[in-house]
Design an enzyme around this catalytic site. Structure first.
Site, mmCIF file in Angstrom:
data_model
loop_
_atom_site.group_PDB
_atom_site.id
_atom_site.type_symbol
_atom_site.label_atom_id
_atom_site.label_comp_id
_atom_site.label_asym_id
_atom_site.label_seq_id
_atom_site.Cartn_x
_atom_site.Cartn_y
_atom_site.Cartn_z
ATOM 1 C CE LYS A 170 38.062 34.056 44.262
ATOM 2 N NZ LYS A 170 39.184 34.030 43.338
ATOM 3 C CE LYS A 204 35.302 32.518 41.790
ATOM 4 N NZ LYS A 204 36.660 32.639 41.388
HETATM 5 C C1 PBG Z 1 41.793 32.571 41.004
HETATM 6 C C2 PBG Z 1 40.415 32.107 40.716
HETATM 7 C C3 PBG Z 1 39.696 31.031 41.278
HETATM 8 C C4 PBG Z 1 38.490 30.953 40.577
HETATM 9 C C5 PBG Z 1 38.490 31.985 39.653
HETATM 10 N N1 PBG Z 1 39.668 32.703 39.773
HETATM 11 C C6 PBG Z 1 40.091 30.050 42.311
HETATM 12 C C7 PBG Z 1 40.274 30.459 43.703
HETATM 13 O O1 PBG Z 1 39.999 31.591 44.126
HETATM 14 O O2 PBG Z 1 40.753 29.608 44.435
HETATM 15 C C8 PBG Z 1 37.420 29.917 40.761
HETATM 16 C C9 PBG Z 1 36.587 29.662 39.548
HETATM 17 C C10 PBG Z 1 35.730 28.473 39.642
HETATM 18 O O3 PBG Z 1 35.662 27.764 40.677
HETATM 19 O O4 PBG Z 1 35.045 28.204 38.646
HETATM 20 N N2 PBG Z 1 42.026 33.204 42.199
#
Ligand code: PBG
Length: 324
Positions: A194, A248
């Site tokens: 991520k 992601k």
């Molecule tokens: C929580 C999380 C996030 C997303 C999914 N889980 C936000 C982040 O990491 O700031 C993003 C999902 C999206 O942008 O569609 N940590």
């Protein structure tokens, strides 16, 4: 540490999600759960996606199920008045998310796959993904809190908890706590790869989860990092007991999806995130241009090696039968 390959075979719906070569069966629809009754508020920058209270959400998912969407990812949106520095309410068993999971599971049992987001950021008053100590995110103080949240989701009946926090060692910690509590059939989807991306903006607006100071650069991956770090993260999480590995965001990292898919022997998911969804929605206002764009994008994900696609486009794609 336990590795439990049977988790991905536990229900008919899980087997279909993991193994089907059809794009339609690979799709997962995200949802945002809020407190209240009759709440259905569309998110400004994400047309078609709403914040919903449990009653509305359950009806929405029942309609989705009737159309053939069996895979759902739930995000808790916490009332600001309930947030604190330790995300205490995130593991309370009567939060809207937990109520929704229980209700959906009693309605749909093994025909639905429910994934629940596990992170602290939607329930901390500072918006960080963990416990903050001396102005910094403390990894090891965060692990027991994450395990507690994950356990509460498992108890409610989630098929997979989706660990999106990016702390070191959290997959092992969560797996251990599941073993101790006897949750041997609850899966762990790890957001292993991520990135600290600028494509999460609309989500953070919707969840009011932007950090109040600093950023996520000390835990989410550097957007300029290379394949070895991605593969390192993914293989560590597999070794710690993750059942699904996620990359992601999706679009800027298709090459990473391919490298990870080649390197590991577990299902790979991509998250087609909020900023990517907004880009398509603002540039393709009519249905047919959306269909063309989303078709190209989803086939790209599949070519890159994604078994599972989490996307806000899911409902429209399935409703209009863009994919088989
Ligand atoms: C929580 C999380 C996030 C997303 C999914 N889980 C936000 C982040 O990491 O700031 C993003 C999902 C999206 O942008 O569609 N940590």
């Amino acid at each position: 540490m336990k590795i439990r390959p049977r988790i991905n075979r536990w229900t008919a719906a899980r087997r279909k999600l993991i193994n089907s070569s059809s794009i339609a069966h690979s799709l997962v629809q995200p949802h945002f759960v809020v407190d209240g009754e009759g709440v259905d508020v569309e998110i400004n920058s994400m047309p078609g996606i709403s914040l919903q209270s449990v009653d509305v959400l359950v009806q929405t998912i029942a309609d989705d199920m009737a159309m053939g969407i069996s895979n759902h990812m739930l995000f808790p949106i916490v009332d600001p008045s309930l947030k604190d520095s330790a995300a205490t309410v995130a593991s309370h068993t009567h939060m809207p998310l937990h109520n929704a999971v229980r209700e959906l599971k009693s309605k749909f049992g093994g025909d639905i796959v429910i994934m629940t987001d596990v992170c602290l950021c939607t329930a901390t008053d500072h918006g960080h993904c963990g416990i903050v100590h001396n102005q910094a995110l403390d990894n090891d103080l965060t692990l027991p809190v994450l395990s507690q949240i994950a356990l509460s989701h498992a108890e409610a009946g989630a098929d997979y908890i989706a660990a999106s926090d990016m702390m070191d060692g959290r997959i092992g910690a969560i797996r251990d706590s599941f073993e101790q509590a006897g949750h041997t059939d609850t899966g762990i989807l790890s957001y292993s790869v991520k990135y600290a991306s600028s494509f999460y903006g609309p989500f953070r607006d919707a969840a009011s989860s932007s950090p109040s100071f600093g950023d996520r650069a000390t835990h989410q991956m550097d957007v300029t990092s290379g394949y070895s770090e991605a593969i390192f993260e993914a293989t560590n999480d597999v070794a710690e007991g993750a059942d699904i590995i996620m990359v992601k965001p999706a679009l800027a990292y298709m090459d990473v999806v391919r490298e990870v898919a080649n390197a590991i022997h577990r299902p790979v998911a991509v998250y087609n995130v909020s900023g990517e969804y907004s880009m398509v929605m603002t540039s393709a206002e009519d249905e047919s241009s959306r269909k063309n764009m989303v078709t190209e994008i989803f086939h790209g994900f599949k070519r890159a090696g994604a078994d599972i696609i989490v996307s806000y486009h899911t409902r429209e794609a399935v409703r209009l039968q863009w994919f088989q």
